[in-house]
Design a protein around this motif. Structure first.
Motif, PDB file in Angstrom:
ATOM      1  N   GLU A   1       9.949  -4.305   4.349  1.00  0.00           N
ATOM      2  CA  GLU A   1      10.763  -4.236   3.150  1.00  0.00           C
ATOM      3  C   GLU A   1      12.038  -5.068   3.270  1.00  0.00           C
ATOM      4  O   GLU A   1      12.485  -5.700   2.315  1.00  0.00           O
ATOM      5  N   LYS A   2      12.597  -5.093   4.489  1.00  0.00           N
ATOM      6  CA  LYS A   2      13.820  -5.868   4.732  1.00  0.00           C
ATOM      7  C   LYS A   2      13.538  -7.302   5.135  1.00  0.00           C
ATOM      8  O   LYS A   2      14.452  -8.038   5.512  1.00  0.00           O
ATOM      9  N   LYS A   3      12.243  -7.689   5.032  1.00  0.00           N
ATOM     10  CA  LYS A   3      11.825  -9.055   5.335  1.00  0.00           C
ATOM     11  C   LYS A   3      12.137  -9.456   6.772  1.00  0.00           C
ATOM     12  O   LYS A   3      12.546 -10.589   7.058  1.00  0.00           O
ATOM     13  N   ARG A   4      11.949  -8.539   7.691  1.00  0.00           N
ATOM     14  CA  ARG A   4      12.175  -8.808   9.109  1.00  0.00           C
ATOM     15  C   ARG A   4      10.862  -9.054   9.854  1.00  0.00           C
ATOM     16  O   ARG A   4      10.865  -9.200  11.075  1.00  0.00           O
TER      17      ARG A   4
ATOM     18  N   LEU B   1       6.165   5.928  12.955  1.00  0.00           N
ATOM     19  CA  LEU B   1       6.065   4.528  13.375  1.00  0.00           C
ATOM     20  C   LEU B   1       5.699   3.641  12.195  1.00  0.00           C
ATOM     21  O   LEU B   1       6.246   2.545  12.023  1.00  0.00           O
ATOM     22  N   GLY B   2       4.774   4.101  11.370  1.00  0.00           N
ATOM     23  CA  GLY B   2       4.394   3.331  10.195  1.00  0.00           C
ATOM     24  C   GLY B   2       5.551   3.129   9.244  1.00  0.00           C
ATOM     25  O   GLY B   2       5.737   2.042   8.683  1.00  0.00           O
TER      26      GLY B   2
ATOM     27  N   ARG C   1       9.725  -0.279   6.696  1.00  0.00           N
ATOM     28  CA  ARG C   1      11.115  -0.668   6.417  1.00  0.00           C
ATOM     29  C   ARG C   1      11.397  -2.094   6.908  1.00  0.00           C
ATOM     30  O   ARG C   1      12.125  -2.835   6.251  1.00  0.00           O
ATOM     31  N   LEU C   2      10.823  -2.454   8.067  1.00  0.00           N
ATOM     32  CA  LEU C   2      11.007  -3.825   8.550  1.00  0.00           C
ATOM     33  C   LEU C   2      10.417  -4.827   7.573  1.00  0.00           C
ATOM     34  O   LEU C   2      11.012  -5.888   7.322  1.00  0.00           O
TER      35      LEU C   2
ATOM     36  N   LEU D   1       0.808  -1.214   0.000  1.00  0.00           N
ATOM     37  CA  LEU D   1       0.000   0.000   0.000  1.00  0.00           C
ATOM     38  C   LEU D   1       0.845   1.271   0.000  1.00  0.00           C
ATOM     39  O   LEU D   1       0.397   2.317  -0.491  1.00  0.00           O
ATOM     40  N   PHE D   2       2.060   1.166   0.539  1.00  0.00           N
ATOM     41  CA  PHE D   2       2.979   2.304   0.584  1.00  0.00           C
ATOM     42  C   PHE D   2       4.334   1.832   0.043  1.00  0.00           C
ATOM     43  O   PHE D   2       5.220   1.466   0.817  1.00  0.00           O
ATOM     44  N   PRO D   3       4.488   1.803  -1.266  1.00  0.00           N
ATOM     45  CA  PRO D   3       5.672   1.172  -1.882  1.00  0.00           C
ATOM     46  C   PRO D   3       6.991   1.897  -1.640  1.00  0.00           C
ATOM     47  O   PRO D   3       8.056   1.324  -1.848  1.00  0.00           O
ATOM     48  N   ARG D   4       6.941   3.132  -1.181  1.00  0.00           N
ATOM     49  CA  ARG D   4       8.199   3.860  -0.946  1.00  0.00           C
ATOM     50  C   ARG D   4       7.998   4.886   0.162  1.00  0.00           C
ATOM     51  O   ARG D   4       6.870   5.248   0.505  1.00  0.00           O
ATOM     52  N   GLN D   5       9.102   5.341   0.714  1.00  0.00           N
ATOM     53  CA  GLN D   5       9.059   6.342   1.772  1.00  0.00           C
ATOM     54  C   GLN D   5       8.421   7.624   1.256  1.00  0.00           C
ATOM     55  O   GLN D   5       8.709   8.085   0.151  1.00  0.00           O
ATOM     56  N   GLY D   6       7.541   8.216   2.065  1.00  0.00           N
ATOM     57  CA  GLY D   6       6.897   9.470   1.687  1.00  0.00           C
ATOM     58  C   GLY D   6       5.690   9.309   0.771  1.00  0.00           C
ATOM     59  O   GLY D   6       5.052  10.304   0.411  1.00  0.00           O
ATOM     60  N   TYR D   7       5.356   8.073   0.409  1.00  0.00           N
ATOM     61  CA  TYR D   7       4.243   7.829  -0.507  1.00  0.00           C
ATOM     62  C   TYR D   7       2.918   8.157   0.174  1.00  0.00           C
ATOM     63  O   TYR D   7       2.714   7.855   1.359  1.00  0.00           O
ATOM     64  N   GLU D   8       2.011   8.808  -0.569  1.00  0.00           N
ATOM     65  CA  GLU D   8       0.672   9.089  -0.077  1.00  0.00           C
ATOM     66  C   GLU D   8      -0.332   8.239  -0.840  1.00  0.00           C
ATOM     67  O   GLU D   8      -0.331   8.227  -2.075  1.00  0.00           O
ATOM     68  N   PHE D   9      -1.163   7.530  -0.120  1.00  0.00           N
ATOM     69  CA  PHE D   9      -2.164   6.655  -0.723  1.00  0.00           C
ATOM     70  C   PHE D   9      -3.412   7.487  -1.013  1.00  0.00           C
ATOM     71  O   PHE D   9      -4.049   8.017  -0.092  1.00  0.00           O
ATOM     72  N   GLU D  10      -3.755   7.609  -2.278  1.00  0.00           N
ATOM     73  CA  GLU D  10      -4.893   8.421  -2.692  1.00  0.00           C
ATOM     74  C   GLU D  10      -6.206   7.689  -2.410  1.00  0.00           C
ATOM     75  O   GLU D  10      -6.355   6.507  -2.731  1.00  0.00           O
TER      76      GLU D  10
END
Length: 324
Positions: free
Chosen positions: A320-323, A311-312, A317-318, A240-249
């Motif tokens: 994205e890094k598969k953690r 926090l989101g 990032r977690l 839903l948020f593929p990159r940092q700073g992305y806004e979901f319309e």
């Protein structure tokens, strides 16, 4: 393998009795033995001093602490509730037969056993007066000396008393609440650091102050509980948020309710409403906030957007890094 030694002493032959330490020990054992889903967590051994025939003498206490820290385990945890003592030579945990303060188990000895332990992680939790001296040599100005993998969490500083309230230790009551889930993160893990934060935030500036000392390189979870959001939904953060700073319309098709909808607004779309339900759960957990709108409903109905909080973004990032 996880091992826990749990000690609670109410009865003292040569000093004032306590009232909540044994109950505290039982509460800690009960919460540590199982994870939130009922699966096995710590293999616990408990010793209590309730009276003349149920006692924890110094020799027994020292031997059991030594047994704990000589075992090769993933986590070795020592919990003590009882009288503590401090003097120029350091701090002590008092046993049933201790005639004076320095006849207790020396915290320097406990630290030495823990520092030399082959266990990957060593956790010492003390609900006793002056316990904050644990890990710090008695000489003024010396810093704490903790081997890698050692964490110490105490009820109070070296100068303070550990108080009881309603026949229970104030610190241990908060500790047990934290282990029951009050200190869990979004994956359901409860760590020593999150327990400290829970206890610290629950006590005022004029109350006893907990002490936290640690030297760890890896994530340590003491207990798992049901997470507040399903992990498969949490993993959708990167979808839903593929990159940092992305806004979901958003637009009105994301809102399933017909109430408040103008005639020219698009009808709800099932795929969009399902996504919106996940976004709303993110919002309730402070992972997502609406942009230029007071609530998520307004953001959808007014064709605004939503974005991740700090926090989101951390959890994105977690994922994205598969953690997670």
């Amino acid at each position: 393998m996880r091992m826990a030694l749990i000690v609670g002493i109410n009865h003292y032959e040569h000093g004032g009795s306590l009232y909540g330490c044994v109950d505290d020990a039982h509460a800690v054992k009960a919460v540590l033995e199982r994870h939130g889903d009922g699966s096995i967590n710590f293999d616990c051994r408990m010793f209590t001093g309730t009276g003349p025939t149920d006692r924890v003498d110094r020799s027994l206490l020292k031997d059991r602490v030594n047994d704990l820290f000589t075992a090769q385990t993933d986590i070795a945890l020592f919990y003590f509730a009882g009288h503590g003592h401090i003097e120029a030579t350091g701090g002590y945990l008092l046993a049933t037969d201790s005639r004076r303060g320095d006849e207790g188990l020396s915290l320097s000895d406990v630290l030495t056993m823990a520092n030399n332990s082959p266990s990957r992680n060593k956790i010492i939790i003390l609900d006793s007066c002056h316990s904050g001296i644990a890990g710090t040599p008695p000489a003024p100005g010396n810093l704490a000396s903790l081997a890698e993998g050692l964490t110490i969490l105490t009820a109070s500083s070296a100068e303070q008393y550990a108080t009881e309230e309603n026949d229970r230790g104030v610190f241990t009551t908060l500790l047990v609440d934290a282990l029951h889930g009050g200190a869990s993160n979004l994956t359901g893990d409860i760590t020593p650091g999150s327990i400290y934060a829970h206890v610290d935030q629950s006590l005022g500036a004029w109350e006893q102050r907990p002490i936290f000392k640690t030297n760890v390189r890896q994530f340590v979870s003491l207990r798992k509980v049901s997470p507040p959001i399903a992990l498969d939904e949490l993993r959708r953060l990167t979808e839903l948020f593929p990159r940092q700073g992305y806004e979901f319309e958003l637009d009105p098709s994301f809102e399933p309710e017909s109430k408040g909808r103008d005639a020219d607004m698009p009808a709800p779309v099932p795929e969009n409403t399902r996504k919106f339900a996940v976004l709303q759960r993110y919002n309730r957990l402070n992972l997502v906030v609406p942009v230029d709108a007071p609530h998520m409903w307004h953001a959808a109905m007014q064709s605004k957007s939503c974005r991740l909080t700090a926090l989101g973004e951390h959890y994105r990032r977690l994922v994205e890094k598969k953690r997670i």
